[in-house]
Scaffold this active site. Structure first.
Site, PDB file in Angstrom:
ATOM      1  N   CYS A   8      -1.330   7.981  -6.377  1.00 24.75           N
ATOM      2  CA  CYS A   8      -0.014   8.019  -7.005  1.00 24.75           C
ATOM      3  C   CYS A   8       0.069   9.275  -7.883  1.00 24.75           C
ATOM      4  O   CYS A   8      -0.935   9.971  -8.087  1.00 24.75           O
ATOM      5  CB  CYS A   8       0.148   6.784  -7.880  1.00 24.75           C
ATOM      6  SG  CYS A   8      -1.140   6.702  -9.119  1.00 24.75           S
TER       7      CYS A   8
ATOM      8  N   GLU B 270      -5.988  -0.860 -19.110  1.00 25.94           N
ATOM      9  CA  GLU B 270      -4.589  -0.494 -19.403  1.00 25.94           C
ATOM     10  C   GLU B 270      -3.976  -1.493 -20.393  1.00 25.94           C
ATOM     11  O   GLU B 270      -3.341  -1.101 -21.380  1.00 25.94           O
ATOM     12  CB  GLU B 270      -3.769  -0.486 -18.107  1.00 25.94           C
ATOM     13  CG  GLU B 270      -2.282  -0.234 -18.353  1.00 25.94           C
ATOM     14  CD  GLU B 270      -1.412  -0.489 -17.128  1.00 25.94           C
ATOM     15  OE1 GLU B 270      -1.867  -0.248 -16.002  1.00 25.94           O
ATOM     16  OE2 GLU B 270      -0.265  -0.917 -17.314  1.00 25.94           O
TER      17      GLU B 270
ATOM     18  N   SER C  31      -9.957  -2.356  -8.513  1.00 24.82           N
ATOM     19  CA  SER C  31      -8.636  -1.769  -8.736  1.00 24.82           C
ATOM     20  C   SER C  31      -7.577  -2.835  -8.489  1.00 24.82           C
ATOM     21  O   SER C  31      -7.491  -3.405  -7.408  1.00 24.82           O
ATOM     22  CB  SER C  31      -8.446  -0.592  -7.776  1.00 24.82           C
ATOM     23  OG  SER C  31      -7.080  -0.442  -7.455  1.00 24.82           O
ATOM     24  N   SER C  32      -6.764  -3.116  -9.520  1.00 19.35           N
ATOM     25  CA  SER C  32      -5.833  -4.236  -9.366  1.00 19.35           C
ATOM     26  C   SER C  32      -4.748  -3.915  -8.340  1.00 19.35           C
ATOM     27  O   SER C  32      -4.305  -4.793  -7.614  1.00 19.35           O
ATOM     28  CB  SER C  32      -5.263  -4.660 -10.712  1.00 19.35           C
ATOM     29  OG  SER C  32      -4.186  -3.888 -11.074  1.00 19.35           O
ATOM     30  N   ASN C  33      -4.318  -2.656  -8.237  1.00 13.24           N
ATOM     31  CA  ASN C  33      -3.257  -2.392  -7.249  1.00 13.24           C
ATOM     32  C   ASN C  33      -3.794  -2.484  -5.825  1.00 13.24           C
ATOM     33  O   ASN C  33      -3.080  -2.865  -4.909  1.00 13.24           O
ATOM     34  CB  ASN C  33      -2.508  -1.083  -7.555  1.00 13.24           C
ATOM     35  CG  ASN C  33      -3.188   0.133  -7.017  1.00 13.24           C
ATOM     36  OD1 ASN C  33      -3.048   0.456  -5.852  1.00 13.24           O
ATOM     37  ND2 ASN C  33      -3.941   0.813  -7.857  1.00 13.24           N
TER      38      ASN C  33
HETATM   39 FE1  F3S Z   1       0.561   5.846 -13.201  1.00 20.64          FE
HETATM   40 FE2  F3S Z   1       1.769   4.284 -11.552  1.00 20.64          FE
HETATM   41 FE3  F3S Z   1      -0.290   5.605 -10.814  1.00 20.64          FE
HETATM   42  S1  F3S Z   1       1.255   3.844 -13.652  1.00 20.64           S
HETATM   43  S2  F3S Z   1      -1.551   5.833 -12.607  1.00 20.64           S
HETATM   44  S3  F3S Z   1       1.667   6.483 -11.391  1.00 20.64           S
HETATM   45  S4  F3S Z   1       0.204   3.515 -10.189  1.00 20.64           S
END
Ligand code: F3S
Length: 278
Positions: free
Chosen positions: A12, A122, A217-219
């Site tokens: 991401c 987090e 990793s939660s996602n």
């Molecule tokens: Fe930030 Fe979203 Fe990635 S919070 S670290 S852009 S999953």
């Protein structure tokens, strides 16, 4: 075996940004693992000599310290800044937002509810920004809500960036029916949605699904659970070494997706290996 990649997967914005920052500071070290991916952390160590501190005591004067993508607790950041170390903040801006909301709303007299995992770095960081720590509550499931004692009649809510929006709505609905004032902040990150929506679509059309990412990793775990809903044969792996040929017996099409901390080179290795399976 034929492989089809999800239309959105992998790194991401926040992770790409953190890696770029780390690469720009050779011989530095990160406070906590920079991202949830051991292979990428190893690469940063080997190619850029980016090390890892286990705790604040290891930091020496003149060190360059990079703050991890998920952020660190407020007091740790304050302590680091008070030292002579150079502090580079790689906290994802989408994580800084809930930190600042919690700070502002608790200053304004709101009780705080965080929807997330209290053991996740987090959430620990976001929670630390509350003025009154006894009035910052963290829940993972809606059932836990009835055990909470809010000190104020006004409640502000934030969610861990990787949480499911449907579950957050359930919590918010519950609160609105029972309280006079509820301020709801949608702090769930779009990058997670995009990968999730793409994984959902792909898992409906394939025979087997492989989800690549850190097991903590939660996602990534969430991507895996979404895939499982549509494709029973969905597997979560960290890299190509964990692939088992038996998963693909009698299957024609394999879908591949990856969590937000998974680098492209790991995904490519997995795809190459699956494509070679007959
Ligand atoms: Fe930030 Fe979203 Fe990635 S919070 S670290 S852009 S999953």
């Amino acid at each position: 075996m034929k492989v089809k990649l999800a239309s959105s997967y992998g790194f991401c914005f926040g992770v790409k940004r953190a890696i770029k920052i780390a690469e720009a500071y050779e011989n530095s070290a990160t406070m906590g693992p920079l991202i949830h991916n051991q292979d990428e952390i190893n690469r940063l160590k080997n190619d850029f000599n980016v090390g890892l501190y286990q705790n604040l005591k290891e930091v020496k004067d003149d060190d360059t310290v990079i703050i991890r993508t998920h952020g660190i607790p407020k007091n740790d950041l304050k302590d680091l800044k008070a030292q002579k170390a150079k502090v580079i903040n790689a906290t994802c801006p989408f994580v800084t937002t809930p930190q600042q909301i919690v700070k502002k709303m608790s200053k304004e007299g709101y009780s705080i509810l965080i929807f997330g995992d209290s053991s996740h770095p987090e959430v620990k960081g976001v929670k630390s920004y509350g003025e009154d720590q006894d009035d910052v509550h963290v829940i993972m499931e809606i059932d836990e809500i009835k055990n909470l004692n809010f000190k104020n009649s006004k409640i502000a809510t934030v969610a861990q960036t990787t949480k499911k929006k449907e579950k957050y709505l359930e919590i918010v609905n519950h609160l609105i029916l029972r309280n006079k004032e509820v301020r709801v902040f949608n702090t769930i990150c779009d990058a997670t949605f995009e990968n999730q929506d793409a994984a959902r679509d792909l898992s409906k059309e394939v025979d087997v699904m492989v989800v690549i990412g850190g097991k903590n990793s939660s996602n990534t775990k969430q991507l895996h659970s979404i895939c499982k809903e549509n494709c029973e044969d969905s597997y979560l792996i960290e890299n190509h070494n964990e692939i088992e040929n038996s998963w693909f017996e009698g299957k024609k099409l394999c879908g591949v997706t990856a969590g937000a901390s998974t680098p492209d080179w790991i995904i490519q290795e997995v795809v190459n290996k699956i494509e070679k399976i007959n």
